[in-house]
Design a protein around this motif. Structure first.
Motif, PDB file in Angstrom:
ATOM      1  N   GLY A 106       0.814  -1.214   0.000  1.00 38.02           N
ATOM      2  CA  GLY A 106       0.000   0.000   0.000  1.00 38.02           C
ATOM      3  C   GLY A 106       0.844   1.260   0.000  1.00 38.02           C
ATOM      4  N   HIS A 107       0.537   2.176  -0.924  1.00 41.01           N
ATOM      5  CA  HIS A 107       1.270   3.435  -1.005  1.00 41.01           C
ATOM      6  C   HIS A 107       0.964   4.332   0.190  1.00 41.01           C
ATOM      7  N   ALA A 108      -0.276   4.333   0.638  1.00 34.98           N
ATOM      8  CA  ALA A 108      -0.644   5.164   1.788  1.00 34.98           C
ATOM      9  C   ALA A 108       0.099   4.701   3.043  1.00 34.98           C
ATOM     10  N   ARG A 109       0.146   3.393   3.226  1.00 34.85           N
ATOM     11  CA  ARG A 109       0.860   2.845   4.392  1.00 34.85           C
ATOM     12  C   ARG A 109       2.338   3.198   4.335  1.00 34.85           C
ATOM     13  N   THR A 110       2.920   3.141   3.141  1.00 39.17           N
ATOM     14  CA  THR A 110       4.331   3.487   2.981  1.00 39.17           C
ATOM     15  C   THR A 110       4.578   4.953   3.310  1.00 39.17           C
ATOM     16  N   GLY A 111       3.718   5.820   2.799  1.00 35.68           N
ATOM     17  CA  GLY A 111       3.870   7.250   3.049  1.00 35.68           C
ATOM     18  C   GLY A 111       3.747   7.590   4.524  1.00 35.68           C
ATOM     19  N   ILE A 112       2.778   6.972   5.189  1.00 43.91           N
ATOM     20  CA  ILE A 112       2.597   7.227   6.629  1.00 43.91           C
ATOM     21  C   ILE A 112       3.814   6.754   7.412  1.00 43.91           C
ATOM     22  N   PHE A 113       4.326   5.575   7.067  1.00 43.62           N
ATOM     23  CA  PHE A 113       5.486   5.038   7.771  1.00 43.62           C
ATOM     24  C   PHE A 113       6.703   5.951   7.600  1.00 43.62           C
ATOM     25  N   ILE A 114       6.977   6.369   6.373  1.00 46.68           N
ATOM     26  CA  ILE A 114       8.131   7.245   6.126  1.00 46.68           C
ATOM     27  C   ILE A 114       7.971   8.572   6.857  1.00 46.68           C
ATOM     28  N   PHE A 115       6.754   9.122   6.841  1.00 46.48           N
ATOM     29  CA  PHE A 115       6.510  10.392   7.533  1.00 46.48           C
ATOM     30  C   PHE A 115       6.732  10.257   9.039  1.00 46.48           C
ATOM     31  N   VAL A 116       6.206   9.184   9.632  1.00 42.48           N
ATOM     32  CA  VAL A 116       6.293   9.009  11.083  1.00 42.48           C
ATOM     33  C   VAL A 116       7.738   8.817  11.528  1.00 42.48           C
ATOM     34  N   ILE A 117       8.488   7.944  10.849  1.00 38.85           N
ATOM     35  CA  ILE A 117       9.859   7.697  11.295  1.00 38.85           C
ATOM     36  C   ILE A 117      10.763   8.895  11.009  1.00 38.85           C
ATOM     37  N   THR A 118      10.445   9.672   9.978  1.00 40.38           N
ATOM     38  CA  THR A 118      11.227  10.888   9.710  1.00 40.38           C
ATOM     39  C   THR A 118      11.024  11.906  10.820  1.00 40.38           C
ATOM     40  N   ILE A 119       9.768  12.141  11.204  1.00 36.03           N
ATOM     41  CA  ILE A 119       9.480  13.075  12.300  1.00 36.03           C
ATOM     42  C   ILE A 119      10.117  12.572  13.597  1.00 36.03           C
ATOM     43  N   THR A 120      10.030  11.261  13.835  1.00 30.88           N
ATOM     44  CA  THR A 120      10.634  10.689  15.042  1.00 30.88           C
ATOM     45  C   THR A 120      12.135  10.926  15.075  1.00 30.88           C
ATOM     46  N   ALA A 121      12.805  10.696  13.950  1.00 31.63           N
ATOM     47  CA  ALA A 121      14.256  10.890  13.891  1.00 31.63           C
ATOM     48  C   ALA A 121      14.628  12.350  14.114  1.00 31.63           C
ATOM     49  N   ILE A 122      13.880  13.271  13.500  1.00 36.32           N
ATOM     50  CA  ILE A 122      14.163  14.698  13.667  1.00 36.32           C
ATOM     51  C   ILE A 122      13.986  15.113  15.117  1.00 36.32           C
ATOM     52  N   LEU A 123      12.910  14.651  15.750  1.00 32.68           N
ATOM     53  CA  LEU A 123      12.672  14.992  17.157  1.00 32.68           C
ATOM     54  C   LEU A 123      13.770  14.428  18.056  1.00 32.68           C
ATOM     55  N   ILE A 124      14.197  13.197  17.781  1.00 25.78           N
ATOM     56  CA  ILE A 124      15.261  12.588  18.583  1.00 25.78           C
ATOM     57  C   ILE A 124      16.539  13.401  18.483  1.00 25.78           C
ATOM     58  N   LEU A 125      16.901  13.797  17.277  1.00 32.78           N
ATOM     59  CA  LEU A 125      18.146  14.542  17.081  1.00 32.78           C
ATOM     60  C   LEU A 125      18.069  15.929  17.720  1.00 32.78           C
ATOM     61  N   ILE A 126      16.963  16.635  17.502  1.00 31.60           N
ATOM     62  CA  ILE A 126      16.843  18.003  18.023  1.00 31.60           C
ATOM     63  C   ILE A 126      16.762  18.000  19.545  1.00 31.60           C
ATOM     64  N   CYS A 127      15.900  17.151  20.102  1.00 31.01           N
ATOM     65  CA  CYS A 127      15.682  17.154  21.551  1.00 31.01           C
ATOM     66  C   CYS A 127      16.948  16.760  22.306  1.00 31.01           C
ATOM     67  N   ASN A 128      17.655  15.754  21.831  1.00 30.54           N
ATOM     68  CA  ASN A 128      18.874  15.348  22.530  1.00 30.54           C
ATOM     69  C   ASN A 128      20.009  16.342  22.303  1.00 30.54           C
ATOM     70  N   PHE A 129      19.994  17.042  21.182  1.00 33.50           N
ATOM     71  CA  PHE A 129      20.954  18.125  20.998  1.00 33.50           C
ATOM     72  C   PHE A 129      20.704  19.239  22.011  1.00 33.50           C
ATOM     73  N   LEU A 130      19.440  19.502  22.330  1.00 33.62           N
ATOM     74  CA  LEU A 130      19.120  20.504  23.340  1.00 33.62           C
ATOM     75  C   LEU A 130      19.643  20.086  24.712  1.00 33.62           C
ATOM     76  N   VAL A 131      19.617  18.775  24.999  1.00 36.07           N
ATOM     77  CA  VAL A 131      20.178  18.300  26.274  1.00 36.07           C
ATOM     78  C   VAL A 131      21.676  18.593  26.328  1.00 36.07           C
ATOM     79  N   ILE A 132      22.377  18.281  25.248  1.00 33.57           N
ATOM     80  CA  ILE A 132      23.814  18.551  25.195  1.00 33.57           C
ATOM     81  C   ILE A 132      24.076  20.050  25.298  1.00 33.57           C
ATOM     82  N   LEU A 133      23.259  20.853  24.625  1.00 32.05           N
ATOM     83  CA  LEU A 133      23.403  22.304  24.691  1.00 32.05           C
ATOM     84  C   LEU A 133      23.143  22.823  26.099  1.00 32.05           C
ATOM     85  N   SER A 134      22.191  22.229  26.788  1.00 32.22           N
ATOM     86  CA  SER A 134      21.892  22.627  28.166  1.00 32.22           C
ATOM     87  C   SER A 134      23.087  22.347  29.080  1.00 32.22           C
TER      88      SER A 134
END
Length: 428
Positions: free
Chosen positions: A74-102
Motif C-alpha cells: 500500500g502506497h498510503a501505508r508506505t507514506g505514513i510510515f516514512i513520515f512518522v519515522i522521519t518526524i521521530t528521527a528529527i525529534l530525537i536529534l533536536i531534543c537530545n541536541f538541546l540536552v547537550i546544549l543545556s
C-alpha cells in the motif's frame, strides 16, 4: 526449528540438496539455501517476515514486481510510515541536541558530574535518530524498487558481510550504551545516598573516566557476536529495514546466546533495577528517621534534592522498560508460536519503532523534573527569538530607499519661544 534472535528470525525447513530458488513453488517462491550446520549439509530456509508496508501475500504477488508497483503493497501505508519515522528521527536529534546544549550552557562552577553523564546519555540517544535517518530511510527507498525475490537474495547475500556487521554492531550499541549509562546513573545515586560524605569529596572525581568505561563496555557488548562466528551472524532484516544480530541455530541460542544476553544485557539491567530499589529503601528509611527525630517538621536539606534526582532516574528507567516491553513481548510471542511468519512482521515493525521513543523519554522527563534544563532551554529560545527579531528589524531598516530624504525634525512652540528669548537677551 526456529532460528531465534532479538530482531531477526528464520524458519528452518526440511533438508534439500537443491541450491537454487524454487520459483515453481507457488506458495513459497522465495526460498533460499544456506550452509548453517557443522557437517556442511544445506538447509532449505524461508525468510521469516517481509516488509510490513506490504501484505502477507507480497512474497508471491510481488515476486517479479517492484514493491512500489505491486498491488500487495500500500502506497498510503508506505507514506505514513516514512513520515512518522522521519518526524521521530528529527525529534530525537533536536531534543537530545538541546540536552547537550543545556549541559554546555550550565555554568562551569555549577556544572555537576551528573550533567556530563546526561550529555553522554543524550549522545547515545541521538544514535537512534542517526540510524533512522541514514540507515532505515535509505533501506526503505531501495526496498521499494526491488521485487520480493530480489529482497530475499539481498538478505541472504548480506548475512555476515562487513556492511551487515558494522550496521549490526551500531544497532546493538544503541541499546547497550543506554543500559550501561542508566546503570552508572543508578550506581551514582546509590553512592550519593549511601555514602554522602565520600561521594561529595572523592566519589565522583573520575566521572570522565567512568563515562569512558561505560562507552568501552557498551562497544564491547555490541561486538560480542563477532567473537562467536559459529553461533552469531549479523544480517539484514527486511521487516525493520535494519542490520541486526541473529543466531545461526536454536542450539546457538541456548548455548552462547543466553550467556551473551544474560552477561552483557540482562545482568546490567537487573543490577540497575536492584541499585535503584536499594537506593529508594535507604531514602525511605532515612526520611522516616528524620521525621521522628524532628517531630515531623524537618527542614529541606540536600538529601531532599538527592531524593528528587532519584525520582527522575526512576522515571527514566521505567520509560526505558516500558518502551522496550512491547517489542520483547512480540518476539516472545513469535518464539512460543503465538505469531507466525505471516502475522509477525506488522506487530514487530510497530513495536520495534515504538522502542525508539526511548530516546525521547529522557528529554520529556528532564522537561518536567529538571529545573536547570528548563531554564537553559528557555534561555536558548529567548536568545533565538530576540536574535530573529533583531535581524528582522535590521532587514527592514536595510530595505528602506537610500534616496529617501531624512525626515525634518519637528520643534515645539515652547522650544522656539525659549530660543527667541535667549537670542534677544544676548543682543542686549
Amino acid at each position: 526449528m526456529r532460528n531465534f534472535s532479538f530482531f531477526y528470525l528464520l524458519l528452518d525447513r526440511e533438508p534439500s540438496s537443491a541450491n537454487n530458488f524454487h520459483q515453481d513453488d507457488e506458495k513459497e517462491p522465495t526460498k533460499i539455501f544456506a550452509n548453517l550446520s557443522d557437517n556442511n549439509h544445506l538447509i532449505n530456509t524461508t525468510m521469516c517476515g517481509f516488509p510490513a508496508l506490504c501484505s502477507a501475500d507480497a512474497h508471491r504477488e510481488c515476486f517479479d514486481t517492484p514493491l512500489y508497483a505491486c498491488d500487495a503493497c500500500g502506497h498510503a501505508r508506505t507514506g505514513i510510515f516514512i513520515f512518522v519515522i522521519t518526524i521521530t528521527a528529527i525529534l530525537i536529534l533536536i531534543c537530545n541536541f538541546l540536552v547537550i546544549l543545556s549541559v554546555y550552557l550550565t555554568n562551569k562552577q555549577r556544572r555537576k558530574h551528573i550533567e556530563y553523564l546526561k550529555g553522554s546519555l543524550a549522545v547515545a540517544d541521538m544514535m537512534n535518530g542517526i540510524q533512522i535517518m541514514f540507515v532505515t530511510l535509505p533501506n526503505v527507498v531501495w526496498s521499494l524498487r526491488l521485487s520480493s525475490s530480489e529482497i530475499d537474495r539481498i538478505q541472504f547475500a548480506l548475512r555476515g558481510s562487513v556492511k551487515a556487521t558494522i550496521g549490526g554492531i551500531f544497532f546493538t550499541l544503541i541499546y547497550s550504551s543506554s543500559i550501561y549509562h542508566l546503570l552508572l546513573l543508578s550506581l551514582q545515586r546509590f553512592a550519593a545516598i549511601r555514602w554522602p560524605i565520600w561521594y561529595k569529596t572523592k566519589g565522583m572525581q573520575h566521572m570522565p573516566l567512568m563515562i569512558a568505561i561505560v562507552w568501552a563496555t557498551a562497544i564491547l557488548a555490541a561486538s560480542v557476536p563477532t567473537w562467536f562466528p559459529d553461533s552469531f551472524v549479523f544480517a539484514y532484516s527486511a521487516s525493520v529495514f535494519l542490520f541486526v544480530p541473529a543466531f545461526d541455530s536454536l542450539d546457538a541460542l541456548f548455548t552462547s546466546g543466553l550467556q551473551v544476553i544474560s552477561g552483557f544485557f540482562l545482568l546490567p539491567y537487573l543490577m540497575m533495577s536492584a541499585l535503584t530499589v536499594a537506593t529508594g529503601l535507604i531514602v525511605r528509611n532515612t526520611m522516616e528517621r528524620s521525621r521522628k527525630l524532628s517531630g515531623f517538621h524537618h527542614k529541606k536539606t540536600s538529601f531532599n534534592k538527592e531524593t528528587r534526582v532519584l525520582i527522575t532516574l526512576t522515571c527514566m528507567e521505567i520509560g526505558f522498560t516500558v518502551t522496550l516491553l512491547p517489542n520483547t513481548i512480540v518476539v516472545l510471542m513469535f518464539y512460543f508460536g503465538q505469531l507466525d511468519c505471516d502475522s509477525f512482521s506488522i506487530p514487530y515493525l510497530i513495536s520495534f519503532y515504538l522502542s525508539t521513543l526511548n530516546s525521547l523519554v529522557n528529554v520529556a522527563i528532564y522537561s518536567f523534573r529538571d529545573e536547570t534544563f528548563r531554564k537553559n532551554i528557555l534561555k536558548v529560545f529567548e536568545n533565538l527569538f530576540s536574535c530573529c527579531k533583531k535581524k528582522k528589524k535590521d532587514f527592514q531598516e536595510f530595505g528602506e530607499t537610500p534616496a529617501q530624504s531624512p525626515p525634518t525634525p519637528r520643534v515645539s512652540l515652547s522650544t522656539l519661544i525659549s530660543i527667541s528669548f535667549l537670542f534677544d537677551k544676548s543682543k542686549q
